[in-house]
Every structure is written in structure tokens, then in C-alpha cells.
Design an enzyme around this catalytic site. Structure first.
Site, PDB file in Angstrom:
ATOM      1  N   ARG A   1       0.851  -1.184   0.000  1.00 11.05           N
ATOM      2  CA  ARG A   1       0.000   0.000   0.000  1.00 11.05           C
ATOM      3  C   ARG A   1       0.890   1.239   0.000  1.00 11.05           C
ATOM      4  O   ARG A   1       1.982   1.240   0.561  1.00 11.05           O
ATOM      5  CB  ARG A   1      -0.885   0.028   1.246  1.00 11.05           C
ATOM      6  CG  ARG A   1      -2.003  -1.007   1.219  1.00 11.05           C
ATOM      7  CD  ARG A   1      -2.935  -0.845   2.407  1.00 11.05           C
ATOM      8  NE  ARG A   1      -2.322  -1.227   3.658  1.00 11.05           N
ATOM      9  CZ  ARG A   1      -1.848  -0.394   4.560  1.00 11.05           C
ATOM     10  NH1 ARG A   1      -1.942   0.908   4.389  1.00 11.05           N
ATOM     11  NH2 ARG A   1      -1.299  -0.840   5.664  1.00 11.05           N
TER      12      ARG A   1
ATOM     13  N   LYS B   1      -9.543  -2.292   1.706  1.00  9.92           N
ATOM     14  CA  LYS B   1      -9.240  -1.110   2.525  1.00  9.92           C
ATOM     15  C   LYS B   1      -9.999   0.116   2.020  1.00  9.92           C
ATOM     16  O   LYS B   1     -10.465   0.938   2.815  1.00  9.92           O
ATOM     17  CB  LYS B   1      -7.739  -0.849   2.523  1.00  9.92           C
ATOM     18  CG  LYS B   1      -6.888  -2.013   3.004  1.00  9.92           C
ATOM     19  CD  LYS B   1      -7.122  -2.330   4.456  1.00  9.92           C
ATOM     20  CE  LYS B   1      -6.086  -3.344   4.950  1.00  9.92           C
ATOM     21  NZ  LYS B   1      -6.354  -3.743   6.344  1.00  9.92           N
TER      22      LYS B   1
ATOM     23  N   CYS C   1       0.801  -6.989  13.615  1.00 10.52           N
ATOM     24  CA  CYS C   1       0.784  -7.337  15.043  1.00 10.52           C
ATOM     25  C   CYS C   1       0.068  -8.669  15.274  1.00 10.52           C
ATOM     26  O   CYS C   1      -0.302  -8.992  16.399  1.00 10.52           O
ATOM     27  CB  CYS C   1       0.118  -6.244  15.863  1.00 10.52           C
ATOM     28  SG  CYS C   1       1.135  -4.775  16.068  1.00 10.52           S
TER      29      CYS C   1
ATOM     30  N   SER D   1      -1.227  -2.995  11.597  1.00  8.97           N
ATOM     31  CA  SER D   1      -0.717  -3.983  10.654  1.00  8.97           C
ATOM     32  C   SER D   1       0.543  -4.630  11.242  1.00  8.97           C
ATOM     33  O   SER D   1       1.321  -3.962  11.913  1.00  8.97           O
ATOM     34  CB  SER D   1      -0.368  -3.313   9.323  1.00  8.97           C
ATOM     35  OG  SER D   1      -1.487  -2.593   8.850  1.00  8.97           O
TER      36      SER D   1
ATOM     37  N   ARG E   1       1.806 -12.253  -0.353  1.00  9.68           N
ATOM     38  CA  ARG E   1       0.456 -12.507   0.158  1.00  9.68           C
ATOM     39  C   ARG E   1      -0.149 -13.801  -0.368  1.00  9.68           C
ATOM     40  O   ARG E   1       0.190 -14.268  -1.454  1.00  9.68           O
ATOM     41  CB  ARG E   1      -0.473 -11.360  -0.286  1.00  9.68           C
ATOM     42  CG  ARG E   1      -0.077  -9.993   0.234  1.00  9.68           C
ATOM     43  CD  ARG E   1      -0.565  -9.805   1.643  1.00  9.68           C
ATOM     44  NE  ARG E   1      -0.115  -8.542   2.234  1.00  9.68           N
ATOM     45  CZ  ARG E   1      -0.802  -7.894   3.167  1.00  9.68           C
ATOM     46  NH1 ARG E   1      -1.941  -8.347   3.612  1.00  9.68           N
ATOM     47  NH2 ARG E   1      -0.325  -6.786   3.681  1.00  9.68           N
TER      48      ARG E   1
ATOM     49  N   HIS F   1     -11.084  -1.691  11.602  1.00  6.88           N
ATOM     50  CA  HIS F   1      -9.961  -2.561  11.210  1.00  6.88           C
ATOM     51  C   HIS F   1      -9.796  -3.627  12.297  1.00  6.88           C
ATOM     52  O   HIS F   1      -8.864  -3.583  13.083  1.00  6.88           O
ATOM     53  CB  HIS F   1      -8.711  -1.681  11.081  1.00  6.88           C
ATOM     54  CG  HIS F   1      -7.538  -2.343  10.445  1.00  6.88           C
ATOM     55  ND1 HIS F   1      -6.257  -1.868  10.596  1.00  6.88           N
ATOM     56  CD2 HIS F   1      -7.435  -3.423   9.641  1.00  6.88           C
ATOM     57  CE1 HIS F   1      -5.414  -2.628   9.919  1.00  6.88           C
ATOM     58  NE2 HIS F   1      -6.101  -3.586   9.342  1.00  6.88           N
TER      59      HIS F   1
ATOM     60  N   TYR G   1      -0.961  -3.887  -7.167  1.00 11.09           N
ATOM     61  CA  TYR G   1      -0.814  -4.588  -5.891  1.00 11.09           C
ATOM     62  C   TYR G   1      -2.158  -4.635  -5.154  1.00 11.09           C
ATOM     63  O   TYR G   1      -2.861  -3.616  -5.062  1.00 11.09           O
ATOM     64  CB  TYR G   1       0.246  -3.897  -5.009  1.00 11.09           C
ATOM     65  CG  TYR G   1       0.152  -4.385  -3.587  1.00 11.09           C
ATOM     66  CD1 TYR G   1       0.632  -5.650  -3.242  1.00 11.09           C
ATOM     67  CD2 TYR G   1      -0.485  -3.636  -2.607  1.00 11.09           C
ATOM     68  CE1 TYR G   1       0.480  -6.134  -1.957  1.00 11.09           C
ATOM     69  CE2 TYR G   1      -0.642  -4.107  -1.319  1.00 11.09           C
ATOM     70  CZ  TYR G   1      -0.158  -5.362  -1.002  1.00 11.09           C
ATOM     71  OH  TYR G   1      -0.322  -5.845   0.265  1.00 11.09           O
TER      72      TYR G   1
ATOM     73  N   ASP H   1      -9.662  -9.241   9.427  1.00  7.03           N
ATOM     74  CA  ASP H   1      -9.128  -7.911   9.130  1.00  7.03           C
ATOM     75  C   ASP H   1     -10.135  -6.768   9.319  1.00  7.03           C
ATOM     76  O   ASP H   1      -9.754  -5.704   9.765  1.00  7.03           O
ATOM     77  CB  ASP H   1      -8.588  -7.883   7.689  1.00  7.03           C
ATOM     78  CG  ASP H   1      -7.680  -6.698   7.406  1.00  7.03           C
ATOM     79  OD1 ASP H   1      -6.883  -6.341   8.292  1.00  7.03           O
ATOM     80  OD2 ASP H   1      -7.758  -6.126   6.299  1.00  7.03           O
TER      81      ASP H   1
HETATM   82  C1  OXD Z   1      -2.901  -4.141   6.422  1.00  3.87           C
HETATM   83  C2  OXD Z   1      -3.450  -5.268   5.656  1.00  3.87           C
HETATM   84  O1  OXD Z   1      -1.905  -3.530   6.006  1.00  3.87           O
HETATM   85  O2  OXD Z   1      -4.391  -5.912   6.148  1.00  3.87           O
HETATM   86  O3  OXD Z   1      -3.463  -3.833   7.475  1.00  3.87           O
HETATM   87  O4  OXD Z   1      -2.971  -5.523   4.549  1.00  3.87           O
HETATM   88 MN    MN Z   2      -5.304  -4.919   7.784  1.00  4.78          MN
END
Ligand code: OXD
Ligand code: MN
Length: 599
Positions: free
Chosen positions: A76, A214, A258, A256, A382, A234, A205, A285
Site C-alpha cells: 500500500r 481497505k 501485530c 498492521s 500474500r 480494522h 498490488y 481484518d
Molecule cells: C494491512 C493489511 O496492512 O491488512 O493492514 O494488509
Molecule cells: Mn489490515
């Protein structure tokens, strides 16, 4: 041929066709025949094509595909992500803002004719189970088959989404994506919340182009939620089945990296399994939350799959995630094991393939490459895996009503400050606990180690409007929910000892903390009042079966260093000040009250 009679959809798609001038337009109905044909087309592309997908070993990874994005396009791009509201203050100090008129004027030439010689795919999708009162419809037009195939996993994609929208509604999110030339200099991920519109260009991406995730389900949806009295967060959603059979549902927000996906798919320790505890995943998520007819807060996962980070995922760290990506999964930027046409990433196991292709496409000797400091898989590589593959997917996953939430958990990565767990005094204090969330940077990322990044509710990159107004919305929701509101907690799995080693074992053992949390919700566990909130009595954290943790370690994990907390307050002040008069008075009062309790 359009798949809907809805004039609002058809008019908008016509406008997008007139702008981007594709050679062909294909409406995605979601049928297997259509998806098979698109897969066939994209795997038949020459190796030199950047759009190419590869089939993987049909026996070991049936239905799985592999793709590589350009090295400049692997994550991102927060500095190129914009929230365009008419008034700058409505985007707030934590978002990049641009005037919508100016932004449309700047981007329109980039889209003009961008799909010449290409096919435009018109992708209808539902975020949330079709027919759910919490679900919403989006339409994404894109010139990428990769987007179509990923959206098919991540959303309920196809004609049925239009059935849900109906023939007259205008309530759908308009997403325009073109990979264009994948030019990082002209890459933009732009949100127009007032127009229900997202424009994304020059990226391929996932996080930038799967516009349901998102962009819609957090940035646009958070804005809609404020106006329509619900919340887009989130957060993972998990269900804990108690030995009695009763279900408890928990939402949790972490920045992100964690371990959200790991917690969402947690496997309880043996002692808990023996007693009959089970954990079910509803989402990993994003959560959409709305007050139900009984007054409680209900959550759905708007997504239909997992877009998970591959490196670090192993049978030990997350068995359920690994199982989820064994069929019908798309892998992006991981490494290939050419010996059997399977995939590999750092942390999967200790056997990097000898005959490997690294994520940029070079054939290498895996062990040697790693010994020289190389990474076979990109750290942000991913898997896009269908939720239905997950062994512990909740039986309520498709329930249109969602699941009733008992507890909301916040957390971050803090070496010393935050204790293992504490509970907020009430909803308003809990909102403050979420607002002061922060994580310390790790050695894994570039830059200084241990720098505190404030990330309220883990929404810093995802809140589609002024975060001060967002906190005000949280406070409003608390008023509406009253005594039916979920209890709010904060956890920290990342306390370190003097040598910098993590003290708490984490992973499945986090169940021991969830156990106290759900007992608190049921009024079954005691607590001690501290300046920061309610903490467990050390003996109330079940450490049975843990070899490295005794009561003294638990005491240590729960200790609150007042001077560190007062330091943290000094860090929060300038952060809060940025919001000026948009900072709810309650938040400023909470900060003063915390300081007074610590003094
Ligand atoms: C993030 C994701 O960056 O879920 O939070 O990709
Ligand atoms: Mn996320």
C-alpha cells in the site's frame, strides 16, 4: 451486455467506458465458466507479460495460482492515498487531502483512453453476505484479470450483488481501477467519500487495487458508518465456544503486522481444548458493526476471504491459515519451488527450495541466496484464500444478522508501557484507550527502532474522515448502546525483558488472556483498579502448562510503570492537539484524568 437494469449503475459504467475507451467490456457474472475462461486466458499469456499468472502443482495446490507484481509495486502507498472531501477539515490532520474538483481534474487525463486496446471488466460485488442488512454493494471496473480473480475470493462477486442492489438504488460504491503503466510517479489511490467513489491508478498490488477491501470496507465505509450510525473497523472477529456451549464474540484491532490473522485463527492450548473450549474465525481484518434489534452491537465480516501476509505463516504459527491456502488460492510475490511447482516463503519451514525462483523472478539456489542475505519471498508477499477453506471458520460466517459482540480488544506492540491486559472503566474511557493506541517500530522495518507511532484504533491509514469526528462517532455509538455496549480491553503480547526477548509466549496462549476477558464480560472474574484501568489479579491469568511463566512473571507483565505512562501522555498531547476543535472534549478530559490518576 449489462447485467442490471439499475440506471445508476449503467449510467456510471457508460461514463467510465467513455473515459477509459476500452476495446471490449466484459460484465462479470461470477459463473464458474466465465472465471475458468479468464483463468485460462491469463495463464496462457507469455512469461514476458506482467499480467501473467501461473498454475501451481494441481495435486498439492489444486486450483492455486501464482503472480508477481513489479518490484516498485508491492505494498500500500500511504503517501499516495488521498481523502478528497470538499472541506479539508473533514479529512482531518491524519489524511492526505486534496480538493475533489482539483483531484478529478488531475486524474481525468491519466484515465483518458487508458484502456485502449484493453478489456474493461465490470465487477459487481457485495461486501457482506448477500441479503444482509449490514451488507453493501460495490462495482469495480478494472483492466486486470488478476483483480477479477482476487475479487472473486475476497468478496461475494457476480450478478447476485446486483440482485441485492435492486433496480433503483444509488447506494453502491463506484470503483475505477486501471493498472495503466504501473508508473509509481503517477500512482494514486483516491477516495471521494461524498461521491461514494474510489479511483485507483498505476498499481497492480492487492491493497491498492482490490477496491472492496481497505478503500471501500474501511475508508469509504467508515464515512458511511458515521452518517448512517454504524461502524467500519480494522478488526478481526472471533468466536469462543465455552465448555457450556455458549458463544462469546470478540472484535480486536491491532496495527498492521501485530498478528491479527494469527489471533483470529488461534488454536487454544491443550488444557483449554480438554475442557471443551473452541475458537472460530469470523473475520481476520475488517468488521462492520451495527446495533441490532435487541440493542446489542452485531458484527459481520464484509469480506469473503483472507488477504494474508505469507512470510511467518507456518504450521506452528498459524495452522489454520496455512490450511486455508492449500486450494483455490492466489499467491503473490512469494517464491516458487521449481522442483514440484509449489510455493515457499521465509518462516514456512526450515527448508528453502534449492531450485527456487525468488519473488522478482530470478532462478536462484534458495539456501545460498538466503545465506547471502537475500529474501526469497517479498516480506509483504500474500495469499488470497477463500474463507470457506479455513478449518475453524465460524458456522455464523454467512449469517446475515452478524454475531453479537461481547468485547472489543485494542492492542499494539509496546516493549515496556502497556501491560498484558487491562479493561477500560467504561465505553468513553475505552474509546480513549483505542484513541491512544500505538506501536513501536521493530528492527524488521527501515528506520529507528522503538519509535512510537500513534495508530488510533489501528485506523490511522484507513479512516475516511477526520479522526476527531471518528472519536466523536465512537462516543455517540456508546450512548446509543448504553449498558448493552461491549466491554473494551487493551492487550499487549509484546513486552520484552532486559535482553529484548518477548516474555509472553503469544500465539495459542493468548487464549489465556481472552479467557479473563470473556469472564469479565460474564461478571465471573475479579479485577483490581489501577490508574490506567482494571487489571486481572495475577493469579487469575491461567498459566497451567506454561513452563517459562510463573506468578512473578505474570505480576511483571501486569506491572504499570507510572513514569513511562506519564511520558506517553506527553507524546499523546501533541498528537491530540493536531485535531484542534475536532477533538471531542471527552478525549481531552480522559487524558487529564489519566494524568491525574498517574500523578
Ligand atoms: C494491512 C493489511 O496492512 O491488512 O493492514 O494488509
Ligand atoms: Mn489490515
Amino acid at each position: 451486455m449489462s447485467l442490471t437494469n439499475n440506471p445508476n449503475v449503467n449510467k456510471w459504467v457508460d461514463e467510465m467506458i467513455a473515459l477509459t475507451k476500452p476495446e471490449k467490456v466484459v460484465w462479470i457474472d461470477g459463473s464458474k465458466a466465465q472465471l475458468d475462461a479468464l483463468t485460462e486466458e491469463v495463464v496462457a499469456l507469455p512469461d514476458s507479460s506482467r499480467d501473467k499468472l501461473y498454475r501451481l502443482n494441481e495435486e498439492k495446490l489444486p486450483g492455486c495460482l501464482y503472480h508477481r507484481t513489479l518490484p516498485n509495486d508491492v505494498a500500500r502507498v500511504e503517501d499516495r492515498t488521498f481523502i478528497c472531501t470538499s472541506k479539508k477539515e473533514d479529512a482531518g490532520p491524519t489524511n492526505n487531502w486534496s480538493d475533489p474538483k482539483e483531484m478529478y481534474a488531475k486524474l481525468t487525463p491519466l484515465y483518458d483512453g487508458v484502456m485502449k486496446g484493453r478489456t474493461m471488466y465490470v465487477i459487481p460485488y457485495s461486501m457482506g453476505p448477500i441479503g444482509s442488512p449490514l451488507a453493501k454493494v460495490g462495482v469495480e471496473v478494472s483492466d486486470s484479470i488478476y483483480v477479477v480473480l482476487n475479487m472473486n475470493i475476497m468478496t461475494r462477486m457476480g450478478k447476485a450483488a446486483f440482485d441485492n442492489l435492486g433496480d433503483t438504488s444509488d447506494d453502491f460504491v463506484r470503483g475505477l481501477h486501471s493498472k495503466a503503466d504501473v508508473d509509481p510517479e503517477n500512482r494514486y489511490i483516491v477516495h471521494f467519500p461524498e461521491d461514494n467513489t474510489i479511483w485507483s491508478i498505476n498499481s497492480a498490488y492487492g491493497g491498492n487495487v482490490l477496491l472492496g477491501k481497505k478503500c471501500f470496507a474501511l475508508r469509504i465505509a467508515s464515512y458511511q458508518g458515521k452518517n448512517e450510525s454504524w461502524m467500519a473497523e480494522h478488526m478481526l472477529i472471533l468466536g469462543i465456544k465455552k465448555p457450556s456451549g455458549e458463544m462469546k464474540y470478540v472484535c480486536a484491532a491491532f496495527p498492521s503486522a501485530c498478528g491479527k490473522t494469527n489471533l483470529a485463527m488461534l488454536i487454544p492450548p491443550e488444557g483449554y481444548k480438554a475442557k471443551g473450549y473452541e475458537v472460530f474465525t469470523v473475520g481476520d481484518d475488517i468488521a462492520w458493526l451495527k446495533q441490532g434489534p435487541d440493542g446489542r452491537l452485531y458484527a459481520i465480516n464484509p469480506e469473503n476471504g483472507f488477504f494474508g501476509v505469507a512470510p511467518g505463516t507456518s504450521a506452528k504459527s498459524n495452522f489454520n491459515a496455512l490450511e486455508s491456502c492449500k486450494k483455490n488460492t492466489i499467491f503473490t510475490n512469494v517464491a516458487l519451488n521449481n522442483a514440484d511447482n509449489t510455493v515457499w516463503w521465509e518462516g514456512l519451514d526450515k527448508n528453502p527450495p534449492v531450485d527456487a525462483t525468488e519473488w522478482k523472478g530470478a532462478k536462484v539456489n534458495g539456501p545460498e541466496y538466503i545465506a547471502e542475505g537475500g529474501k526469497l519471498a517479498h516480506p509483504n508477499s500474500r495469499f488470497t484464500a477463500p474463507a470457506e477453506n479455513c478449518p475453524c471458520i465460524s458456522p455464523e460466517f454467512n449469517n446475515p444478522k452478524g454475531v453479537p459482540i461481547d468485547a472489543i480488544v485494542f492492542g499494539g506492540r509496546r516493549a515496556k508501557t502497556a501491560p498484558l491486559v487491562y479493561q477500560s472503566f467504561d465505553w468513553n474511557h475505552g474509546t480513549f484507550v483505542g484513541a491512544i493506541m500505538a506501536s513501536e517500530t521493530t528492527a524488521a522495518a527501515a528506520g529507528a527502532v522503538g519509535v512510537v507511532r500513534r495508530d488510533p484504533m489501528a485506523m490511522l491509514p484507513f479512516c475516511g474522515y477526520n479522526m476527531g469526528d471518528y472519536w466523536a462517532h465512537w462516543l455517540d455509538m456508546g450512548k446509543k448502546l448504553g449498558d448493552k455496549a461491549p466491554k473494551i480491553f487493551n492487550v499487549n503480547w509484546f513486552r520484552t525483558d532486559d535482553e529484548g526477548h518477548f516474555i509472553w509466549p503469544g500465539f495459542g496462549d493468548n487464549m489465556r488472556v481472552l479467557d479473563w476477558i470473556i469472564d469479565r464480560c460474564d461478571g465471573l472474574a475479579e479485577a483490581v483498579e489501577t490508574p490506567i484501568g482494571f487489571e486481572p489479579k495475577p493469579e487469575d491469568i491461567n498459566i497451567e502448562g506454561l513452563s517459562d511463566i510463573d506468578l512473578d512473571v505474570v505480576k511483571d507483565l501486569l506491572s504499570v510503570d507510572k513514569s513511562l505512562w506519564l511520558e506517553d501522555c506527553e507524546n499523546i498531547k501533541p498528537f491530540f492537539e493536531k485535531f484542534g476543535d475536532r477533538l471531542p472534549k471527552e478525549m481531552a478530559d480522559q487524558l487529564s484524568a489519566l494524568e491525574a490518576r498517574l500523578a
